[in-house]
Design a protein around this motif. Sequence first.
Motif: not given
Length: 164
Positions: A150, A90, A154, A108, A158
């Motif tokens: 995640a 990612r 993140e 996510y 996200s």
Amino acid sequence: MTLHLIFGPQGAGKSTHAHALAKSLGGLRFSIDEWMYELYGPDLPNPIRLDWIMERVGRVERQIWAIASQAAHNGGVAILDLGFTKVASRDAVRARAEAEGFAVEMHYVTAPHALRRQRVLARNEEKGATFSFEVTPTMFDVMEREFEPATQEEREISRLLESS
């Protein structure tokens, strides 16, 4: 020039979200499952070997990137439904996209384990819009161990979609 990166564990609703996002944005959707099944499904070894699959996933991801990047450079919206099981993958895609001047939106998508497993088994039976190939309970368990949730960073950057 925006790339949408959709990630989450199997059965969370990534493909469903990607379909809806592509429709609402008029974007071009790339689903790793569809590509893998079409290109390699008939050749899948029995028993399944993760090394065999991951080598081919790498090939497909490189080809998808080439097409998605070209589309985004031409003003389109690309939606990457590639699973992105590892944090490093990612991060690498995000860094590459930003280096090419794309805006990146992370999505996510997650859900509780039992619900995801139930969805995957139901998808096997129904063979609906997001079905590409059968995911056996063994395959589910193998891929479940491969997914890295995640990170805090993140989660902060996200769009979070949680189903229950």
